[in-house]
Motif scaffolding. Structure first.
Motif, PDB file in Angstrom:
ATOM      1  N   LEU A   6       8.559   0.981  -3.258  1.00 24.35           N
ATOM      2  CA  LEU A   6       8.833   1.234  -1.685  1.00 24.35           C
ATOM      3  C   LEU A   6       9.290   0.281  -0.800  1.00 24.35           C
ATOM      4  O   LEU A   6       9.362   0.422   0.247  1.00 24.35           O
ATOM      5  N   GLY A   7      10.300  -0.576  -1.262  1.00 23.40           N
ATOM      6  CA  GLY A   7      11.027  -1.370  -0.502  1.00 23.40           C
ATOM      7  C   GLY A   7      10.321  -2.625  -0.061  1.00 23.40           C
ATOM      8  O   GLY A   7      10.907  -3.101   1.181  1.00 23.40           O
ATOM      9  N   LEU A   8       9.431  -2.916  -0.434  1.00 23.65           N
ATOM     10  CA  LEU A   8       8.533  -4.195  -0.100  1.00 23.65           C
ATOM     11  C   LEU A   8       9.108  -5.406  -0.761  1.00 23.65           C
ATOM     12  O   LEU A   8       9.804  -5.416  -1.858  1.00 23.65           O
ATOM     13  N   THR A  47     -11.463   9.420   4.508  1.00 25.64           N
ATOM     14  CA  THR A  47     -11.820   7.963   4.565  1.00 25.64           C
ATOM     15  C   THR A  47     -11.946   7.266   3.249  1.00 25.64           C
ATOM     16  O   THR A  47     -12.118   8.006   2.057  1.00 25.64           O
ATOM     17  N   GLY A  48     -11.352   6.108   3.060  1.00 22.92           N
ATOM     18  CA  GLY A  48     -11.357   5.531   1.719  1.00 22.92           C
ATOM     19  C   GLY A  48     -10.161   5.669   0.680  1.00 22.92           C
ATOM     20  O   GLY A  48     -10.257   5.416  -0.546  1.00 22.92           O
ATOM     21  N   THR A  49      -9.315   6.136   1.583  1.00 23.35           N
ATOM     22  CA  THR A  49      -7.864   6.568   0.805  1.00 23.35           C
ATOM     23  C   THR A  49      -6.847   5.395   0.855  1.00 23.35           C
ATOM     24  O   THR A  49      -5.737   5.785   0.363  1.00 23.35           O
ATOM     25  N   GLY A  50      -7.081   4.621   1.862  1.00 23.58           N
ATOM     26  CA  GLY A  50      -6.171   3.340   1.979  1.00 23.58           C
ATOM     27  C   GLY A  50      -5.052   3.201   3.123  1.00 23.58           C
ATOM     28  O   GLY A  50      -4.104   2.899   3.254  1.00 23.58           O
ATOM     29  N   LYS A  51      -5.762   3.848   4.180  1.00 22.58           N
ATOM     30  CA  LYS A  51      -5.188   3.947   5.411  1.00 22.58           C
ATOM     31  C   LYS A  51      -4.504   2.585   6.029  1.00 22.58           C
ATOM     32  O   LYS A  51      -3.429   2.304   6.810  1.00 22.58           O
ATOM     33  N   THR A  52      -5.555   1.626   5.794  1.00 27.21           N
ATOM     34  CA  THR A  52      -5.238   0.223   6.054  1.00 27.21           C
ATOM     35  C   THR A  52      -4.051  -0.340   5.614  1.00 27.21           C
ATOM     36  O   THR A  52      -3.263  -0.794   6.273  1.00 27.21           O
ATOM     37  N   ALA A  53      -4.031  -0.135   4.350  1.00 30.58           N
ATOM     38  CA  ALA A  53      -2.764  -0.813   3.678  1.00 30.58           C
ATOM     39  C   ALA A  53      -1.581  -0.013   3.888  1.00 30.58           C
ATOM     40  O   ALA A  53      -0.310  -0.417   4.189  1.00 30.58           O
ATOM     41  N   GLY A  54      -1.976   1.265   4.333  1.00 33.99           N
ATOM     42  CA  GLY A  54      -0.565   2.193   4.697  1.00 33.99           C
ATOM     43  C   GLY A  54      -0.163   1.789   5.901  1.00 33.99           C
ATOM     44  O   GLY A  54       1.298   1.933   6.140  1.00 33.99           O
ATOM     45  N   PHE A  55      -0.426   0.865   6.911  1.00 31.16           N
ATOM     46  CA  PHE A  55       0.284   0.152   7.890  1.00 31.16           C
ATOM     47  C   PHE A  55       0.436  -1.284   7.750  1.00 31.16           C
ATOM     48  O   PHE A  55       1.310  -1.786   8.371  1.00 31.16           O
ATOM     49  N   THR A  56      -0.655  -1.844   7.206  1.00 29.92           N
ATOM     50  CA  THR A  56      -0.445  -3.218   7.020  1.00 29.92           C
ATOM     51  C   THR A  56       0.672  -3.859   6.228  1.00 29.92           C
ATOM     52  O   THR A  56       1.453  -4.838   6.481  1.00 29.92           O
ATOM     53  N   LEU A  57       1.033  -3.276   5.080  1.00 28.56           N
ATOM     54  CA  LEU A  57       2.125  -3.663   4.107  1.00 28.56           C
ATOM     55  C   LEU A  57       3.386  -3.468   4.858  1.00 28.56           C
ATOM     56  O   LEU A  57       4.084  -4.270   4.721  1.00 28.56           O
ATOM     57  N   PRO A  58       3.662  -2.145   5.353  1.00 31.09           N
ATOM     58  CA  PRO A  58       4.932  -2.085   6.077  1.00 31.09           C
ATOM     59  C   PRO A  58       5.166  -2.960   7.415  1.00 31.09           C
ATOM     60  O   PRO A  58       6.412  -3.477   7.423  1.00 31.09           O
ATOM     61  N   ILE A  59       3.974  -3.305   8.185  1.00 33.25           N
ATOM     62  CA  ILE A  59       4.236  -4.071   9.150  1.00 33.25           C
ATOM     63  C   ILE A  59       4.485  -5.745   8.853  1.00 33.25           C
ATOM     64  O   ILE A  59       5.209  -6.111   9.343  1.00 33.25           O
ATOM     65  N   SER A  93      -7.126  -7.890   5.207  1.00 33.00           N
ATOM     66  CA  SER A  93      -5.971  -7.123   4.378  1.00 33.00           C
ATOM     67  C   SER A  93      -4.861  -7.887   4.891  1.00 33.00           C
ATOM     68  O   SER A  93      -3.745  -8.021   4.047  1.00 33.00           O
ATOM     69  N   VAL A  94      -4.524  -8.168   6.014  1.00 30.94           N
ATOM     70  CA  VAL A  94      -3.357  -8.770   6.712  1.00 30.94           C
ATOM     71  C   VAL A  94      -3.292 -10.258   6.248  1.00 30.94           C
ATOM     72  O   VAL A  94      -2.362 -10.600   5.523  1.00 30.94           O
ATOM     73  N   GLU A  95      -4.264 -10.894   5.797  1.00 31.60           N
ATOM     74  CA  GLU A  95      -4.247 -12.198   5.399  1.00 31.60           C
ATOM     75  C   GLU A  95      -4.129 -12.366   3.968  1.00 31.60           C
ATOM     76  O   GLU A  95      -3.189 -13.009   3.394  1.00 31.60           O
ATOM     77  N   THR A  96      -4.787 -11.234   2.827  1.00 25.84           N
ATOM     78  CA  THR A  96      -4.452 -11.353   1.673  1.00 25.84           C
ATOM     79  C   THR A  96      -3.117 -10.850   1.399  1.00 25.84           C
ATOM     80  O   THR A  96      -2.332 -11.463   0.574  1.00 25.84           O
ATOM     81  N   TYR A  97      -2.437  -9.859   1.919  1.00 25.29           N
ATOM     82  CA  TYR A  97      -1.263  -9.267   1.533  1.00 25.29           C
ATOM     83  C   TYR A  97       0.011 -10.136   2.116  1.00 25.29           C
ATOM     84  O   TYR A  97       0.959  -9.832   1.976  1.00 25.29           O
TER      85      TYR A  97
END
Length: 425
Positions: A6-8, A47-59, A93-97
């Motif tokens: 995914l280009g991370l 709900t429960g499908t991972g929306k948080t990481a969907g924006f946290t990781l690319p940000i 999530s922001v802190e962890t990743y």
């Protein structure tokens, strides 16, 4: 697909790997590339499908690969969430990743003292996670500047509108730079959400990985018909007979949650309540003890329906059906997360038959029913009006004050593990 596709960057991939994750969920696989492209995004998923990481990781990826225009650490990302629990979850999530990126973040919400939050902001931040009320409070005190925001995220946007935050959101939007990336994540694409998106987003990418208001197929749903006076004995029976170790129980009211905790404790079932009248420290302790396995039952009102993220949570019980049909989807979505299976049980009395019909109409399926021996409902029972919150209060509810930082105002009532681990945060 793997996260490595995914280009991370390596620091972010290292943090993901340390958590034991390899494969993105569908919403992550679609939203991460979209956010990395820099355009606006409107995304919806169960709900429960991972929306948080969907924006946290690319940000995290975007910030770590570009320098702030001012040449120093300035606040560049604002993430708005409706509740304190969800804000804390996003910040985690922001802190962890982001732990190997060198980026700084903090979370602010009401119910706790503002001074530590003010100091954290003053020390310099890249990312701020906030509830609208507390953010406006600190903005009015000139403790936070949004002049350099490059990315705005509205997380659980439908919930924010449900809770009466539209006016607060508009005030915050007015303080932001006009040139920015806007990301709107929601569990549903309601008419209100589409109207908000039309006024906020500029030619957004559109992602919807599941039908709105559909339930997760990994969750086994079951209705237990029972008389209203036998709900508590039935719940205690289910917990003890099935040897449930961890169950999240939803009640309709704060008083009902407190009463149920007292009853369960008398039955020898360790439990605590979490709702809007509890102090933030009490809510934090209850959630931490529940996650740690110190409690068998966590009894919650709908304030927690989207703020509790627990890996492998096996059971959710609707002790009372929700006033709003959509909340059923969010409640049971606390289980069956990250590819695991879950069980959602609803205890339904004669008073709630119309609510059940409304829920089944919403999710487009007839839910199976099972009567438990010894708890057979009286076939001659007559429905009684459900005592909701004061209707006068609902009808006269005014917009939230700026400083309350994420209350629980609601609108009037309406009638097997995969081979590779994905994650939902």
């Amino acid at each position: 697909m793997l996260f490595t596709d995914l280009g991370l960057s390596e620091p972010i991939l290292r943090a993901i790997a340390e958590e034991g994750y390899t494969s993105p969920t569908p919403i992550q696989a679609k939203s991460i590339p979209a956010v990395l492209q820099g355009g606006d995004l409107l995304a919806a998923a169960q709900t429960g499908t991972g929306k948080t990481a969907g924006f946290t990781l690319p940000i995290l990826q975007r910030l770590s690969s570009t320098k702030a225009s001012a040449g120093k650490r300035v606040l560049r990302v604002l993430i708005l969430t409706p509740t304190r629990e969800l804000a804390a979850q996003v910040q985690e999530s922001v802190e962890t990743y982001g732990k190997y990126t060198g980026l700084k973040s903090t979370v602010i919400f009401g119910g706790v003292g503002a001074n530590p939050q003010i100091k954290a902001i003053a020390s310099g931040l890249d990312i701020l996670v906030a509830t609208p009320g507390r953010l406006l409070d600190l903005m009015s005190q000139k403790c936070v500047s949004l002049n350099h925001i490059e990315i705005l995220v509205l997380d659980e946007a439908d919930r924010m509108l449900d809770m009466g935050f539209l006016r607060d959101i508009k005030k915050i939007l007015a303080a932001l730079p006009k040139q920015r990336q806007n990301l709107l994540f929601s569990a549903t694409f309601s008419t209100e959400i589409k109207a908000l998106a039309d006024g906020l987003l500029n030619s957004p990418a559109l992602i919807e990985v599941a039908r709105s208001n559909s339930t997760n197929e990994a969750i086994a749903q079951l209705i237990h018909p029972v008389d209203r006076t036998k709900k508590h004995p039935l719940l205690a029976h289910l917990i003890k007979t099935n040897d449930w170790k961890q169950v999240l129980v939803f009640t309709r009211t704060k008083h009902g949650a407190n009463k149920l905790v007292t009853q369960l404790e008398k039955d020898g079932i360790t439990s605590m309540a979490i709702h809007g009248n509890k102090s933030q420290s009490a809510r934090t302790k209850a959630l931490a003890d529940f996650k740690a396995g110190k409690l068998t039952a966590l009894v919650a009102t709908d304030i927690a329906a989207r703020g509790i993220d627990i890996d492998q949570l096996p059971h959710v019980v609707n002790y009372d059906l929700p006033n709003i049909s959509e909340d059923y989807v969010h409640r049971i979505g606390r289980t069956g997360r990250a590819g695991s299976n879950g069980v959602a049980v609803s205890l339904v009395c004669v008073d709630e038959h119309q609510m059940l019909r409304d829920i089944e109409k919403l999710i487009k399926q007839k839910l199976p029913q099972e009567i438990i021996a010894g708890f057979e409902p009286d076939p001659n029972a007559v429905a009684q009006p459900i005592q909701l919150r004061s209707q006068q209060h609902q009808q006269s509810r005014k917009p939230k004050a700026a400083g309350n930082g994420g209350g629980s105002a609601r609108p009037p009532a309406k009638h097997g593990n995969p081979p590779k681990r994905s994650f939902n945060r």
